[in-house]
Design a protein around this motif. Sequence first.
Motif, mmCIF file in Angstrom:
data_model
loop_
_atom_site.group_PDB
_atom_site.id
_atom_site.type_symbol
_atom_site.label_atom_id
_atom_site.label_comp_id
_atom_site.label_asym_id
_atom_site.label_seq_id
_atom_site.Cartn_x
_atom_site.Cartn_y
_atom_site.Cartn_z
ATOM 1 N N LEU A 124 19.059 27.421 -53.579
ATOM 2 C CA LEU A 124 18.166 27.505 -52.431
ATOM 3 C C LEU A 124 18.511 26.472 -51.360
ATOM 4 N N GLY A 125 18.821 25.239 -51.769
ATOM 5 C CA GLY A 125 19.040 24.159 -50.805
ATOM 6 C C GLY A 125 20.113 24.459 -49.781
ATOM 7 N N PRO A 126 21.326 24.840 -50.190
ATOM 8 C CA PRO A 126 22.365 25.153 -49.207
ATOM 9 C C PRO A 126 22.016 26.307 -48.280
ATOM 10 N N VAL A 127 21.241 27.271 -48.774
ATOM 11 C CA VAL A 127 20.810 28.379 -47.914
ATOM 12 C C VAL A 127 19.922 27.860 -46.789
ATOM 13 N N LEU A 128 18.952 27.017 -47.133
ATOM 14 C CA LEU A 128 18.059 26.482 -46.108
ATOM 15 C C LEU A 128 18.811 25.578 -45.139
ATOM 16 N N ALA A 478 17.050 7.364 -45.915
ATOM 17 C CA ALA A 478 18.427 7.700 -45.549
ATOM 18 C C ALA A 478 19.103 8.524 -46.639
ATOM 19 N N VAL A 479 19.804 9.586 -46.203
ATOM 20 C CA VAL A 479 20.593 10.434 -47.095
ATOM 21 C C VAL A 479 22.055 10.012 -46.968
ATOM 22 N N LEU A 480 22.623 9.551 -48.062
ATOM 23 C CA LEU A 480 23.985 9.012 -48.034
ATOM 24 C C LEU A 480 25.030 10.022 -48.466
ATOM 25 N N ARG A 481 24.624 11.057 -49.215
ATOM 26 C CA ARG A 481 25.554 12.070 -49.697
ATOM 27 C C ARG A 481 24.953 13.455 -49.559
ATOM 28 N N THR A 482 25.796 14.420 -49.227
ATOM 29 C CA THR A 482 25.367 15.815 -49.154
ATOM 30 C C THR A 482 26.244 16.639 -50.090
ATOM 31 N N PHE A 483 25.717 17.792 -50.510
ATOM 32 C CA PHE A 483 26.374 18.589 -51.547
ATOM 33 C C PHE A 483 26.489 20.035 -51.070
ATOM 34 N N CYS A 484 27.572 20.705 -51.493
ATOM 35 C CA CYS A 484 27.820 22.058 -50.968
ATOM 36 C C CYS A 484 27.132 23.142 -51.772
ATOM 37 N N GLY A 485 26.844 22.911 -53.036
ATOM 38 C CA GLY A 485 26.082 23.885 -53.820
ATOM 39 C C GLY A 485 26.901 24.962 -54.480
ATOM 40 N N THR A 486 28.249 24.909 -54.374
ATOM 41 C CA THR A 486 29.059 25.942 -55.038
ATOM 42 C C THR A 486 29.321 25.559 -56.469
#
Length: 486
Positions: A124-128, A478-486
């Motif tokens: 769900l997260g990457p879709v949003l 603060a968000v230091l890292r993001t993830f692609c979800g694959t």
Amino acid sequence: MLTFEHDYTRLPEPLWLACEPSGVRAPKLIAFNEALARKLGASVVPDDETLAQWFSGNEIPSGAKPVALGYAGHQFGNFVPQLGDGRALLLGDVVDAEGKRFDVQLKGSGRTPFSRGGDGRSPLGPVLREYLVSEFMAAVGVPTTRALAAVASGERVARQMPEPGAVFTRVASSHVRVGTFQFAARHGEETTRALADYVIARHYPEAREQDDPYLALLECVTRRQAELVARWMSLGFIHGVMNTDNTSISGETIDYGPCAFMEQFDPRKVFSSIDEGGRYAFNNQPAVAQWNLARFAETLLPLMNVQGEEGVELAVEVIRGFEAHFDKTRQALRIAKLGLAEDAGDTADTLMDALETLMHQGRMDMTATFDALTHYAEGFDDIRREALLALTDQPEAFDAWLEQWRAAPLLNDATRFDAMRLANPVVIPRNHRVKEVIDSAMEDDFAPFHTLLSVVSAPFDESVEARRLAAPATDSQAVLRTFCGT
């Protein structure tokens, strides 16, 4: 609702392979972009339940013929000869009232022949995130794919831990990538020629009129990519995964994945959890785009009129032209962001280079700085000046810069604020706001998502809600890292 055509399937297999989506257990519509649907020719929009069935893959919309697209790609510099749509299906293409063709694609609709063992699903997260960021980019005028629909699947997908699943419907000028050409080249010159001719007809018909259409195609794509990356960087945008399979031939932003917007200005900033070496850091993006274009050029060399070393030199010259296209677009954007007269190009570069140094050294938030500078330009009063100086750890140096800026050839008082406002959004999809939205959605609360979507879709508005959501993250947020979800 939409009238589907199937332009891409005129190309030979295995550039595409027919494939049916896998159904989901309990689809529920999260969002539908009715304005975009109307633009694409929808005269009637069905109820939410029907939309959820269509855009989850449970039912095939009338006229759609799903296919998965094949492509290769350099991923972090390493070539993978076959990638392809492992979790996406092209439903078909539609032609809008202006005669422009768009692809409509499901993402997260199940396994395909290109899945390579993956589950074909999307959390769900990457879709949003993609919905929010792509609609923001469209609103600020950055070429981008668009969001048509988001549907919760009612199922869990396995990543580091089980997460709610969703299906995203993406609209693009096309889904042809540099990696598509790399894939075609592995299947022979005629496949590559067919793909190149298709791209020229669909995106760059002016190239057909040139003495060497394939060299002209390289020139067109190089210019578009340079302009695109310059626009990204004017907003502090970091794509995160600029692999060749994520580089669109049409010059649109595609495959948002672990993208993020820089807050405190840092030219070496990286957010993507998988970019451990900083290959796709903020200031590396122009060089990476140029490198990707070199890989594109390699696929076109056999098609060009001039062969051998002379042909290579012609292609290299075109790719070197990336820098001039990038600099020209960046300078125009800098002029607009600083409210300078149109002919103040060199001054804009000097001032912006100095300001970026000050933002980095003074730990200044990029978006907040340009927003406050825009308001200060409205009247040059002391209150707004103090608000600007409060953004930096080095107020004296920044104050000296403000004096240099005010001495530059600025636009007149009547037009300056409006011009700067259109170049400097009030609000961006800040990383911590996107995280808040995703966290709420995990608890089946989508109200924060819709609130943020409405704000970032009108990013120049000065509403109270926009101002609330525009606030930079505190240290704890603060968000230091993001993830692609694959």
